[in-house]
Design a protein around this motif. Sequence first.
Motif, PDB file in Angstrom:
ATOM      1  N   GLY A   1      30.790  39.145  48.774  1.00  0.00           N
ATOM      2  CA  GLY A   1      31.752  38.508  49.658  1.00  0.00           C
ATOM      3  C   GLY A   1      32.806  37.670  48.973  1.00  0.00           C
ATOM      4  N   ALA A   2      32.777  37.595  47.651  1.00  0.00           N
ATOM      5  CA  ALA A   2      33.763  36.796  46.930  1.00  0.00           C
ATOM      6  C   ALA A   2      35.079  37.558  46.772  1.00  0.00           C
ATOM      7  N   LYS A   3      36.137  36.826  46.425  1.00  0.00           N
ATOM      8  CA  LYS A   3      37.448  37.420  46.165  1.00  0.00           C
ATOM      9  C   LYS A   3      37.748  37.319  44.674  1.00  0.00           C
ATOM     10  N   ILE A   4      38.111  38.435  44.072  1.00  0.00           N
ATOM     11  CA  ILE A   4      38.515  38.425  42.662  1.00  0.00           C
ATOM     12  C   ILE A   4      40.024  38.179  42.645  1.00  0.00           C
ATOM     13  N   VAL A   5      40.409  36.961  42.262  1.00  0.00           N
ATOM     14  CA  VAL A   5      41.820  36.576  42.374  1.00  0.00           C
ATOM     15  C   VAL A   5      42.601  36.767  41.076  1.00  0.00           C
ATOM     16  N   ALA A   6      41.898  36.921  39.952  1.00  0.00           N
ATOM     17  CA  ALA A   6      42.601  37.105  38.683  1.00  0.00           C
ATOM     18  C   ALA A   6      41.689  37.812  37.684  1.00  0.00           C
ATOM     19  N   VAL A   7      42.268  38.735  36.928  1.00  0.00           N
ATOM     20  CA  VAL A   7      41.541  39.369  35.831  1.00  0.00           C
ATOM     21  C   VAL A   7      42.466  39.433  34.618  1.00  0.00           C
ATOM     22  N   GLN A   8      41.839  39.389  33.449  1.00  0.00           N
ATOM     23  CA  GLN A   8      42.601  39.489  32.204  1.00  0.00           C
ATOM     24  C   GLN A   8      41.865  40.415  31.250  1.00  0.00           C
ATOM     25  N   ASP A   9      42.588  41.376  30.680  1.00  0.00           N
ATOM     26  CA  ASP A   9      42.016  42.225  29.630  1.00  0.00           C
ATOM     27  C   ASP A   9      42.956  42.210  28.434  1.00  0.00           C
ATOM     28  N   HIS A  10      42.766  43.124  27.502  1.00  0.00           N
ATOM     29  CA  HIS A  10      43.566  43.112  26.282  1.00  0.00           C
ATOM     30  C   HIS A  10      45.025  43.462  26.526  1.00  0.00           C
ATOM     31  N   THR A  11      45.335  43.997  27.720  1.00  0.00           N
ATOM     32  CA  THR A  11      46.722  44.359  28.004  1.00  0.00           C
ATOM     33  C   THR A  11      47.480  43.251  28.730  1.00  0.00           C
ATOM     34  N   GLY A  12      46.766  42.307  29.341  1.00  0.00           N
ATOM     35  CA  GLY A  12      47.444  41.233  30.049  1.00  0.00           C
ATOM     36  C   GLY A  12      46.656  40.694  31.234  1.00  0.00           C
ATOM     37  N   THR A  13      47.359  39.979  32.115  1.00  0.00           N
ATOM     38  CA  THR A  13      46.728  39.278  33.238  1.00  0.00           C
ATOM     39  C   THR A  13      47.334  39.722  34.563  1.00  0.00           C
ATOM     40  N   VAL A  14      46.474  39.978  35.544  1.00  0.00           N
ATOM     41  CA  VAL A  14      46.907  40.370  36.882  1.00  0.00           C
ATOM     42  C   VAL A  14      46.310  39.391  37.888  1.00  0.00           C
ATOM     43  N   VAL A  15      47.143  38.926  38.812  1.00  0.00           N
ATOM     44  CA  VAL A  15      46.723  37.918  39.784  1.00  0.00           C
ATOM     45  C   VAL A  15      47.062  38.367  41.198  1.00  0.00           C
ATOM     46  N   ASN A  16      46.164  38.102  42.124  1.00  0.00           N
ATOM     47  CA  ASN A  16      46.421  38.298  43.551  1.00  0.00           C
ATOM     48  C   ASN A  16      45.567  37.287  44.306  1.00  0.00           C
ATOM     49  N   GLU A  17      46.200  36.270  44.876  1.00  0.00           N
ATOM     50  CA  GLU A  17      45.464  35.194  45.540  1.00  0.00           C
ATOM     51  C   GLU A  17      44.680  35.687  46.750  1.00  0.00           C
ATOM     52  N   ASN A  18      45.059  36.829  47.295  1.00  0.00           N
ATOM     53  CA  ASN A  18      44.351  37.376  48.442  1.00  0.00           C
ATOM     54  C   ASN A  18      43.186  38.276  48.038  1.00  0.00           C
ATOM     55  N   GLY A  19      43.040  38.482  46.740  1.00  0.00           N
ATOM     56  CA  GLY A  19      41.959  39.319  46.247  1.00  0.00           C
ATOM     57  C   GLY A  19      42.457  40.663  45.744  1.00  0.00           C
ATOM     58  N   LEU A  20      41.996  41.057  44.564  1.00  0.00           N
ATOM     59  CA  LEU A  20      42.374  42.335  43.969  1.00  0.00           C
ATOM     60  C   LEU A  20      41.484  43.456  44.505  1.00  0.00           C
ATOM     61  N   ASP A  21      42.064  44.625  44.695  1.00  0.00           N
ATOM     62  CA  ASP A  21      41.324  45.787  45.173  1.00  0.00           C
ATOM     63  C   ASP A  21      40.609  46.427  43.984  1.00  0.00           C
ATOM     64  N   LEU A  22      39.309  46.127  43.840  1.00  0.00           N
ATOM     65  CA  LEU A  22      38.576  46.582  42.673  1.00  0.00           C
ATOM     66  C   LEU A  22      38.371  48.092  42.649  1.00  0.00           C
ATOM     67  N   GLU A  23      38.302  48.715  43.817  1.00  0.00           N
ATOM     68  CA  GLU A  23      38.114  50.169  43.843  1.00  0.00           C
ATOM     69  C   GLU A  23      39.268  50.887  43.146  1.00  0.00           C
ATOM     70  N   LYS A  24      40.441  50.297  43.223  1.00  0.00           N
ATOM     71  CA  LYS A  24      41.614  50.874  42.555  1.00  0.00           C
ATOM     72  C   LYS A  24      41.809  50.294  41.150  1.00  0.00           C
ATOM     73  N   LEU A  25      41.495  49.006  40.990  1.00  0.00           N
ATOM     74  CA  LEU A  25      41.745  48.336  39.714  1.00  0.00           C
ATOM     75  C   LEU A  25      40.818  48.810  38.604  1.00  0.00           C
ATOM     76  N   ILE A  26      39.532  48.947  38.882  1.00  0.00           N
ATOM     77  CA  ILE A  26      38.563  49.272  37.827  1.00  0.00           C
ATOM     78  C   ILE A  26      38.868  50.611  37.148  1.00  0.00           C
ATOM     79  N   PRO A  27      39.132  51.693  37.909  1.00  0.00           N
ATOM     80  CA  PRO A  27      39.467  52.960  37.219  1.00  0.00           C
ATOM     81  C   PRO A  27      40.713  52.844  36.357  1.00  0.00           C
ATOM     82  N   ILE A  28      41.719  52.108  36.838  1.00  0.00           N
ATOM     83  CA  ILE A  28      42.951  51.937  36.076  1.00  0.00           C
ATOM     84  C   ILE A  28      42.698  51.131  34.804  1.00  0.00           C
TER      85      ILE A  28
END
Length: 301
Positions: A242-269
């Motif tokens: 039930g948590a919201k993932i609002v920011a992730v950072q990997d070796h390519t950079g940082t992506v932020v979405n205060e409403n929550g990132l769509d992990l189903e789309k983000l993880i494969p990318i």
Amino acid sequence: MSEKLSFVQPTPNSPWGTYLQQVDRVVPYLGDLAKWAETLKRPKRALIVDVPIEMDDGRIAHYEGYRVQHNMSRGPGKGGVRFHPDVTLEEVMALSAWMTVKTAAVNLPYGGAKGGIRVDPKKLSLKELEKVTRRYTSEIGIIIGPHTDIPAPDVNTNGQIMAWMMDTYSMNVGGTATGVVTGKPLHLGGSLGRVKATGRGVFVTGREAARRLGLDLRGARIAVQGFGNVGSVAAELFAEAGAKIVAVQDHTGTVVNENGLDLEKLIPISRTVAGCVSFKGGEVVPNEQFWDVACDILIPA
């Protein structure tokens, strides 16, 4: 008191320096066991190996490899192998020491070990990667084995790497030795759930910490630094809770979405060469701004 190690020069913020400070902090609480603190400050065995391979274009390349066995008083050494251009002997020493502590803390009959090669696997072909893995395995084969030291996946290594390691070791000893590594593919004797085990451990730890703090995970904001196998799995499990993932950072950079990132789309990318910054469902910001994102739980994965 014993002499300091001559082959590393740790600083207060370096991996081995950090580990030594941690040992010093707990010595006052060890009582009669304090006399063994110096033993914890030096690895049992540190092996440096040359890993020469013939590249696809015919060149001969050399890579530096390590296998450190910190302490094996409780059982065979246990610890992963990482492939990264910046890995150092000091880093591997510290990681092996932390494996000693971790296996002891959860009362597993293992000691602590770790390995690595100074190589960027993303710059190798599959054939070259196999050659590096097999040659490294042959070089450290003199100190690993099912009853002595058992490698596992770590940064930039996976089930395929473990399969090559198992096969190489087995050929060298003249018999199938499935127990020489963990993290193998299932058809070679691997374990169900192994791929997500570390990320699940991060989630369980975070969940229990939140419970003790009275923090409801439903709606909690999570920021994840490091979005590889561990970070992405942890993020996925937090989102399922039930948590919201609002920011992730990997070796390519940082992506932020205060409403929550769509992990189903983000993880494969994120698992492609383009990485997280190619995801269109959030705002790409400078890496320094990752630390300014409002969150309830920060995961340095």
